[in-house]
Motif scaffolding. Structure first.
Motif, PDB file in Angstrom:
ATOM      1  N   VAL A 138      -6.313  10.090 -12.578  1.00 57.36           N
ATOM      2  CA  VAL A 138      -6.354   8.950 -11.664  1.00 57.36           C
ATOM      3  C   VAL A 138      -5.148   8.079 -11.965  1.00 57.36           C
ATOM      4  N   VAL A 139      -4.464   7.657 -10.919  1.00 56.99           N
ATOM      5  CA  VAL A 139      -3.267   6.829 -11.041  1.00 56.99           C
ATOM      6  C   VAL A 139      -3.514   5.516 -10.308  1.00 56.99           C
ATOM      7  N   HIS A 140      -3.160   4.434 -10.963  1.00 57.96           N
ATOM      8  CA  HIS A 140      -3.145   3.135 -10.301  1.00 57.96           C
ATOM      9  C   HIS A 140      -1.697   2.658 -10.316  1.00 57.96           C
ATOM     10  N   GLN A 141      -1.235   2.287  -9.157  1.00 61.78           N
ATOM     11  CA  GLN A 141       0.153   1.870  -9.050  1.00 61.78           C
ATOM     12  C   GLN A 141       0.198   0.495  -8.388  1.00 61.78           C
ATOM     13  N   PHE A 142       1.017  -0.355  -8.957  1.00 59.46           N
ATOM     14  CA  PHE A 142       1.196  -1.709  -8.436  1.00 59.46           C
ATOM     15  C   PHE A 142       2.657  -1.856  -8.040  1.00 59.46           C
ATOM     16  N   LEU A 143       2.877  -2.268  -6.803  1.00 61.18           N
ATOM     17  CA  LEU A 143       4.230  -2.392  -6.274  1.00 61.18           C
ATOM     18  C   LEU A 143       4.479  -3.803  -5.773  1.00 61.18           C
ATOM     19  N   ARG A 144       5.734  -4.185  -5.826  1.00 55.72           N
ATOM     20  CA  ARG A 144       6.203  -5.401  -5.159  1.00 55.72           C
ATOM     21  C   ARG A 144       7.317  -4.981  -4.223  1.00 55.72           C
ATOM     22  N   MET A 145       7.312  -5.601  -3.066  1.00 54.20           N
ATOM     23  CA  MET A 145       8.320  -5.284  -2.055  1.00 54.20           C
ATOM     24  C   MET A 145       8.928  -6.582  -1.527  1.00 54.20           C
ATOM     25  N   ARG A 178       4.803  -0.360 -11.097  1.00 54.01           N
ATOM     26  CA  ARG A 178       4.146  -0.218 -12.396  1.00 54.01           C
ATOM     27  C   ARG A 178       3.072   0.841 -12.226  1.00 54.01           C
ATOM     28  N   THR A 179       3.201   1.937 -12.965  1.00 56.54           N
ATOM     29  CA  THR A 179       2.277   3.064 -12.847  1.00 56.54           C
ATOM     30  C   THR A 179       1.410   3.159 -14.092  1.00 56.54           C
ATOM     31  N   LEU A 180       0.109   3.112 -13.871  1.00 52.86           N
ATOM     32  CA  LEU A 180      -0.868   3.235 -14.956  1.00 52.86           C
ATOM     33  C   LEU A 180      -1.710   4.465 -14.680  1.00 52.86           C
ATOM     34  N   GLU A 181      -1.787   5.310 -15.678  1.00 53.43           N
ATOM     35  CA  GLU A 181      -2.512   6.573 -15.567  1.00 53.43           C
ATOM     36  C   GLU A 181      -3.240   6.765 -16.886  1.00 53.43           C
TER      37      GLU A 181
END
Length: 156
Positions: A104-111, A120-123
């Protein structure tokens, strides 16, 4: 309406990467960005240049070819000049040693204005590290390589 558009673009980006086209993601990065994958393994580290990110994607697909992403959630907030995106995604790939890697991957992005300025990728790094160890034991030495950073590696 804007949030729906961004969510659709994020889903499309994961579909492109699953099809092997990670370059589209690189092109979506702003001129100045941070791409951070947490952990202490061959895919971890922080990158700030498009070339370093390309080297990272090449490694990721050498180690985990034919990776498939299934997007479960895309949450979007903010406006075009400061957009925040959170994703929940599963990753699934058959490894060269005959086992499967699923996580499972949780990814947080800013644009900002349609370009990604931060990822930021958390796995689950324990699951990932076990898969990389299996690959290394099967002869894929790159699975134990140092993280890719902005520094250009010395020519061999």
């Amino acid at each position: 309406m804007y949030h729906r558009f961004v969510a659709a673009q994020v889903r499309k980006a994961f579909a492109e990467i699953s099809a092997g086209n990670w370059e589209a993601m690189v092109q979506g990065m702003a001129p100045e960005f941070t791409y951070r994958f947490y952990g202490d393994h061959a895919l971890s580290g922080e990158r700030h240049t498009h070339e370093a990110l390309r080297r990272w994607w090449r490694r990721a697909f050498r180690l985990l070819p034919d990776t498939q992403f299934t997007v479960h959630d895309v949450l979007v907030s903010g406006w075009p000049w400061d957009t925040r995106v959170a994703t929940a995604v599963t990753v699934d790939v058959g490894l060269a040693d005959g086992t499967r890697y699923q996580n499972v991957v949780h990814q947080f992005l800013r644009m900002r204005w349609g370009k990604i300025t931060e990822v930021r990728t958390l796995e689950d790094t324990a699951v990932l590290e076990r898969a990389l160890d299996r690959l290394a034991e099967a002869g894929f030495e790159e699975a134990r390589a140092a993280p890719i950073t902005d520094e250009v590696p010395a020519a061999a």
